[in-house]
Design a protein around this motif. Structure first.
Motif, PDB file in Angstrom:
ATOM      1  N   MET A   8       0.846  -1.196   0.000  1.00 32.57           N
ATOM      2  CA  MET A   8       0.000   0.000   0.000  1.00 32.57           C
ATOM      3  C   MET A   8       0.881   1.246   0.000  1.00 32.57           C
ATOM      4  SD  MET A   8      -2.837   1.208   2.822  1.00 32.57           S
ATOM      5  CE  MET A   8      -3.703  -0.355   2.726  1.00 32.57           C
ATOM      6  N   THR A   9       0.561   2.212  -0.849  1.00 35.32           N
ATOM      7  CA  THR A   9       1.340   3.440  -0.930  1.00 35.32           C
ATOM      8  C   THR A   9       0.949   4.391   0.192  1.00 35.32           C
ATOM      9  OG1 THR A   9      -0.254   4.580  -2.354  1.00 35.32           O
ATOM     10  CG2 THR A   9       1.416   3.195  -3.440  1.00 35.32           C
ATOM     11  N   ASP A  10       1.803   5.394   0.418  1.00 38.44           N
ATOM     12  CA  ASP A  10       1.484   6.422   1.411  1.00 38.44           C
ATOM     13  C   ASP A  10       0.198   7.152   1.020  1.00 38.44           C
ATOM     14  OD1 ASP A  10       3.716   5.753   2.859  1.00 38.44           O
ATOM     15  OD2 ASP A  10       4.955   7.364   2.037  1.00 38.44           O
ATOM     16  N   GLU A  11       0.006   7.347  -0.281  1.00 37.49           N
ATOM     17  CA  GLU A  11      -1.201   8.009  -0.758  1.00 37.49           C
ATOM     18  C   GLU A  11      -2.447   7.186  -0.414  1.00 37.49           C
ATOM     19  OE1 GLU A  11      -3.085   9.852  -4.915  1.00 37.49           O
ATOM     20  OE2 GLU A  11      -1.148   8.808  -4.919  1.00 37.49           O
ATOM     21  N   ASP A  12      -2.356   5.865  -0.582  1.00 39.00           N
ATOM     22  CA  ASP A  12      -3.468   4.982  -0.229  1.00 39.00           C
ATOM     23  C   ASP A  12      -3.764   5.053   1.265  1.00 39.00           C
ATOM     24  OD1 ASP A  12      -3.842   4.124  -2.827  1.00 39.00           O
ATOM     25  OD2 ASP A  12      -2.539   2.375  -2.598  1.00 39.00           O
ATOM     26  N   ARG A  13      -2.707   5.025   2.080  1.00 37.80           N
ATOM     27  CA  ARG A  13      -2.892   5.077   3.538  1.00 37.80           C
ATOM     28  C   ARG A  13      -3.592   6.366   3.950  1.00 37.80           C
ATOM     29  NH1 ARG A  13       2.432   3.034   3.161  1.00 37.80           N
ATOM     30  NH2 ARG A  13       2.566   0.817   3.758  1.00 37.80           N
ATOM     31  N   GLU A  14      -3.198   7.458   3.341  1.00 36.22           N
ATOM     32  CA  GLU A  14      -3.819   8.743   3.672  1.00 36.22           C
ATOM     33  C   GLU A  14      -5.277   8.763   3.240  1.00 36.22           C
ATOM     34  OE1 GLU A  14      -3.699  12.772   5.174  1.00 36.22           O
ATOM     35  OE2 GLU A  14      -2.625  10.897   5.532  1.00 36.22           O
ATOM     36  N   PHE A  15      -5.550   8.187   2.077  1.00 30.77           N
ATOM     37  CA  PHE A  15      -6.934   8.114   1.610  1.00 30.77           C
ATOM     38  C   PHE A  15      -7.786   7.305   2.581  1.00 30.77           C
ATOM     39  CE2 PHE A  15     -10.415   5.994  -0.482  1.00 30.77           C
ATOM     40  CZ  PHE A  15     -10.986   6.984  -1.261  1.00 30.77           C
ATOM     41  N   TYR A  16      -7.316   6.132   2.946  1.00 28.47           N
ATOM     42  CA  TYR A  16      -8.073   5.269   3.846  1.00 28.47           C
ATOM     43  C   TYR A  16      -8.292   5.940   5.202  1.00 28.47           C
ATOM     44  CZ  TYR A  16      -7.342   1.355   0.616  1.00 28.47           C
ATOM     45  OH  TYR A  16      -7.335   0.526  -0.477  1.00 28.47           O
ATOM     46  N   ARG A  17      -7.309   6.721   5.665  1.00 33.13           N
ATOM     47  CA  ARG A  17      -7.430   7.383   6.954  1.00 33.13           C
ATOM     48  C   ARG A  17      -8.610   8.344   6.968  1.00 33.13           C
ATOM     49  NH1 ARG A  17      -5.226  11.753  10.141  1.00 33.13           N
ATOM     50  NH2 ARG A  17      -4.312  12.790   8.343  1.00 33.13           N
ATOM     51  N   TRP A  18      -8.843   9.001   5.837  1.00 35.82           N
ATOM     52  CA  TRP A  18      -9.910   9.989   5.760  1.00 35.82           C
ATOM     53  C   TRP A  18     -11.242   9.399   5.310  1.00 35.82           C
ATOM     54  CZ3 TRP A  18      -9.890  14.773   7.676  1.00 35.82           C
ATOM     55  CH2 TRP A  18      -8.658  15.350   7.979  1.00 35.82           C
ATOM     56  N   TYR A  19     -11.203   8.520   4.330  1.00 33.03           N
ATOM     57  CA  TYR A  19     -12.444   8.075   3.697  1.00 33.03           C
ATOM     58  C   TYR A  19     -12.829   6.625   3.992  1.00 33.03           C
ATOM     59  CZ  TYR A  19     -11.828  12.330   0.940  1.00 33.03           C
ATOM     60  OH  TYR A  19     -11.677  13.634   0.553  1.00 33.03           O
ATOM     61  N   GLY A  20     -11.895   5.850   4.511  1.00 31.91           N
ATOM     62  CA  GLY A  20     -12.178   4.441   4.743  1.00 31.91           C
ATOM     63  C   GLY A  20     -11.683   3.583   3.587  1.00 31.91           C
ATOM     64  N   PRO A  21     -11.588   2.261   3.798  1.00 35.98           N
ATOM     65  CA  PRO A  21     -10.994   1.366   2.810  1.00 35.98           C
ATOM     66  C   PRO A  21     -11.913   1.035   1.646  1.00 35.98           C
ATOM     67  CG  PRO A  21     -11.776   0.109   4.672  1.00 35.98           C
ATOM     68  CD  PRO A  21     -11.978   1.549   5.035  1.00 35.98           C
ATOM     69  N   TRP A  22     -11.276   0.552   0.581  1.00 33.25           N
ATOM     70  CA  TRP A  22     -11.987   0.040  -0.591  1.00 33.25           C
ATOM     71  C   TRP A  22     -11.834  -1.472  -0.661  1.00 33.25           C
ATOM     72  CZ3 TRP A  22     -14.861   1.911  -4.738  1.00 33.25           C
ATOM     73  CH2 TRP A  22     -15.068   3.289  -4.759  1.00 33.25           C
TER      74      TRP A  22
END
Length: 205
Positions: free
Chosen positions: A1-15
């Motif tokens: 998982m990229t840092d960008e993915d981690r930041e996305f999940y932190r705010w919006y939740g996982p896919w």
């Protein structure tokens, strides 16, 4: 998982996106015309597996009310525009200028697909990138295993504005399989909007 993915999940939740057959099962009985776009359309046409980060499912804008009613009892729809999201319980809830929506079962569940509202004139598909590009929906899509997909030359034309290795790989997969008229359509569309695009040389060979 990229840092960008981690930041996305932190705010919006996982896919945890569905696969095409999962979309087919979910949409069965909706009475809504829908089709899959993006990388899954490329894979369906080329017959070569590729990685997928999500799944994008398009439908005609006039079917929005029916779609909300269909999903209402079992799933939550959120309008998304540039990172701003809003729950959609009626058509007026869609963010102004937005055409993308995310779907999940509930607030504790992962997102399962993108929904993309597509402009149209009756059964004529209208590109969200360029409203002068219009095709009968039966010409803009193809069917495989009972699932409709956006034509690969249209997908690649939309991808041409990016500069990504995965798009180069997709182009390499579909070009040998495109019939001459479809290949010419793609070349002409790319040339009209990106006259210096590096793909043009590849499509001329």
């Amino acid at each position: 998982m990229t840092d960008e993915d981690r930041e996305f999940y932190r705010w919006y939740g996982p896919w945890k996106p569905l696969k095409p057959n999962g979309v087919k099962r979910l949409m069965r009985g909706s009475g809504i015309r829908w089709w899959i776009v993006g990388g899954w359309a490329i894979e369906a046409f080329a017959g070569v597996p590729r990685e997928h980060e999500d799944i994008d499912v398009s439908f005609f804008r006039d079917d929005l009310g029916r779609l909300i009613e269909y999903f209402g009892p079992s799933h939550c729809i959120w309008s998304n525009r540039a990172g701003t999201i809003r729950p959609v319980k009626k058509p007026d809830d869609v963010l102004e200028g937005a055409h993308q929506m995310w779907v999940r079962r509930d607030g504790a569940s992962p997102w399962i697909m993108d929904l993309l509202m597509n402009a149209h004139d009756k059964d004529t598909w209208i590109s969200i990138r360029d409203e002068t590009v219009r095709l009968p929906i039966d010409e803009a899509t193809f069917t495989k295993s009972g699932i409709s997909y956006l034509r690969p030359e249209i997908v690649m034309w939309m991808k041409a504005r990016f500069d990504r290795p995965k798009d180069d790989a997709d182009l390499a997969q579909i070009l040998p399989k495109l019939e001459p008229a479809k290949r010419a359509w793609l070349r002409d569309r790319v040339q009209s909007q990106h006259p210096d695009h590096r793909w043009l040389k590849l499509m001329a060979e």
